[in-house]
Structure formats: C-alpha cells, structure tokens
Design a protein around this motif. Structure first.
Motif, PDB file in Angstrom:
ATOM      1  N   LEU A  43       0.822  -1.203   0.000  1.00 12.12           N
ATOM      2  CA  LEU A  43       0.000   0.000   0.000  1.00 12.12           C
ATOM      3  C   LEU A  43       0.865   1.266   0.000  1.00 12.12           C
ATOM      4  CD1 LEU A  43      -3.122   0.326   0.168  1.00 12.12           C
ATOM      5  CD2 LEU A  43      -2.849   0.593   2.625  1.00 12.12           C
ATOM      6  N   ASN A  49      -2.829   3.471  -8.225  1.00 16.73           N
ATOM      7  CA  ASN A  49      -3.857   3.528  -7.192  1.00 16.73           C
ATOM      8  C   ASN A  49      -4.758   2.299  -7.191  1.00 16.73           C
ATOM      9  OD1 ASN A  49      -3.014   5.885  -5.993  1.00 16.73           O
ATOM     10  ND2 ASN A  49      -4.279   7.173  -7.294  1.00 16.73           N
ATOM     11  N   GLU A  50      -4.979   1.685  -8.343  1.00 19.94           N
ATOM     12  CA  GLU A  50      -5.824   0.492  -8.336  1.00 19.94           C
ATOM     13  C   GLU A  50      -5.136  -0.658  -7.604  1.00 19.94           C
ATOM     14  OE1 GLU A  50      -4.923  -1.143 -12.863  1.00 19.94           O
ATOM     15  OE2 GLU A  50      -6.861  -0.302 -12.365  1.00 19.94           O
ATOM     16  N   ARG A  52      -3.243  -0.158  -4.965  1.00 16.45           N
ATOM     17  CA  ARG A  52      -3.527   0.214  -3.577  1.00 16.45           C
ATOM     18  C   ARG A  52      -4.958  -0.185  -3.208  1.00 16.45           C
ATOM     19  NH1 ARG A  52      -0.256   5.538  -4.316  1.00 16.45           N
ATOM     20  NH2 ARG A  52       1.558   5.078  -3.028  1.00 16.45           N
ATOM     21  N   TRP A  53      -5.877  -0.015  -4.136  1.00 14.74           N
ATOM     22  CA  TRP A  53      -7.263  -0.379  -3.865  1.00 14.74           C
ATOM     23  C   TRP A  53      -7.373  -1.874  -3.583  1.00 14.74           C
ATOM     24  CZ3 TRP A  53     -11.007  -3.502  -6.042  1.00 14.74           C
ATOM     25  CH2 TRP A  53     -12.303  -3.301  -5.569  1.00 14.74           C
ATOM     26  N   SER A  56      -5.989  -2.653  -0.241  1.00 12.64           N
ATOM     27  CA  SER A  56      -6.934  -2.206   0.787  1.00 12.64           C
ATOM     28  C   SER A  56      -8.079  -3.194   0.953  1.00 12.64           C
ATOM     29  CB  SER A  56      -7.505  -0.824   0.427  1.00 12.64           C
ATOM     30  OG  SER A  56      -6.502   0.140   0.406  1.00 12.64           O
ATOM     31  N   GLN A  81      -1.411   9.853  -1.110  1.00 10.86           N
ATOM     32  CA  GLN A  81      -2.101   8.764  -1.809  1.00 10.86           C
ATOM     33  C   GLN A  81      -2.193   7.534  -0.913  1.00 10.86           C
ATOM     34  OE1 GLN A  81      -3.925   9.938  -3.884  1.00 10.86           O
ATOM     35  NE2 GLN A  81      -3.284   9.214  -5.876  1.00 10.86           N
ATOM     36  N   ARG A  84      -4.752   8.189   1.811  1.00 10.07           N
ATOM     37  CA  ARG A  84      -6.125   8.131   1.313  1.00 10.07           C
ATOM     38  C   ARG A  84      -6.642   6.698   1.313  1.00 10.07           C
ATOM     39  NH1 ARG A  84      -6.805   9.776  -4.610  1.00 10.07           N
ATOM     40  NH2 ARG A  84      -7.886   7.864  -5.049  1.00 10.07           N
ATOM     41  N   TYR A  85      -5.831   5.772   0.825  1.00  9.99           N
ATOM     42  CA  TYR A  85      -6.262   4.375   0.774  1.00  9.99           C
ATOM     43  C   TYR A  85      -6.242   3.722   2.151  1.00  9.99           C
ATOM     44  CZ  TYR A  85      -6.754   4.562  -4.196  1.00  9.99           C
ATOM     45  OH  TYR A  85      -7.198   4.882  -5.450  1.00  9.99           O
TER      46      TYR A  85
END
Length: 171
Positions: A43, A49-50, A52-53, A56, A81, A84-85
C-alpha cells in the motif's frame, strides 16, 4: 502462509487482469494476519492507485487485525495517496476501528488527524457516540476534531452535534 507466494501475488495485483487480481486478493485474505506486513508495505509503494485499492480490499477482508498496522503506517508515512487508501480501508473496517482511530488522533499532526477523520466519516453512524463523547474532552484539539468530524459526517453527525449543543455539556 507460504512467503514464497508473495512475489507472485504482488505480480498478480500489479499486472494481472481483473480475475487474476481478485484471486490474489482472495488468497491474501485467506492468509490472514501473516499477510498484513506485505499488504501494508504494498500500500505504501509507488504503485498505481488500483493496486492500492486491491491491497486495501485484502486488508479489509482480513479484518480488525488490520487496524493497528494501518494506523501505525498512517502515522509514519506522509504520502497523501497512501493515506487516502489507508484511511479508506480503516473506514471500511467499521465500528471496531472507531476507538483505535480516536486514540491515534491524540497527538497526531493535523494532516494525519484529517485522514483519520475521513475514516470515521466513512464508518458513519456507528462512530457518532464515541466522537460525540469527545465534545466534552478537556483537550481543545480533540474537541475541535470531534466537532469537525461530526460536521463532515453530514446530517446524522450534524444532528448529533446540534443535539449536544442544545442539551449542554451536563445533560
């Protein structure tokens, strides 16, 4: 957990198609607590970012044992960033995360408190009683955090805030 699986799972999360990524998330969730350091580390990496998604999602599926590792990393990593996740994952962990999030707010820097507040907002109504209790805090920063968080929560938080103000601190 087979640590030898982790490089392949990372590869799947970073480069895989939808089916491959979902399978990797499921496998990491099955691994449970031993996968936490790997997922929190992923992370924090400079990945899309996907990715990281997906990390998560795996953390949320592992459950409440993800809370403290996420809070620890959030306190140490200033990358917005990542934060945020991490705060989104904390929010999806729900009510078990409320008290640890509030504890983490104490003494945290303003940006960290903001991300923690967002996690509480994502939790929503189950967090309101604990946040509302901070309105009587002798710590002016925590009192302000509680007020702002309730305000950001929308109607339910605002109603709670107004109700507290109307009743007064001793009622």
């Amino acid at each position: 957990m087979a640590e030898s699986e982790l490089p392949a799972l990372k590869e799947a999360l970073v480069y895989g198609d939808l089916v491959t990524r979902r399978a990797a998330v499921s496998r990491l969730a099955e691994m449970g607590d031993p996968a936490l350091p790997f997922l929190v580390s992923l992370l924090q990496e400079p990945v899309e970012n996907e990715v990281r998604w997906y990390a998560s999602v795996a953390l949320v599926r592992i459950g409440s044992s993800s809370i403290l590792p996420l809070l620890d990393a959030l306190a140490r990593n200033p990358d917005s960033q990542f934060r945020r996740y991490a705060s989104a994952a904390l929010g999806h962990l729900g009510e078990p995360a409320v008290v640890p999030i509030l504890e983490a707010m104490k003494g945290a820097d303003p940006p960290t408190r903001g991300f923690l507040s967002q996690a509480l907002c994502r939790i929503g109504e189950p967090a309101i009683p604990a946040i509302r209790a901070l309105l009587d805090s002798p710590d002016p920063i925590m009192k302000e955090c509680a007020t702002l968080t309730l305000w950001q929560m929308g109607q339910a938080g605002i109603d709670s805030l107004i109700s507290t103000v109307e009743k007064g601190p001793d009622e």
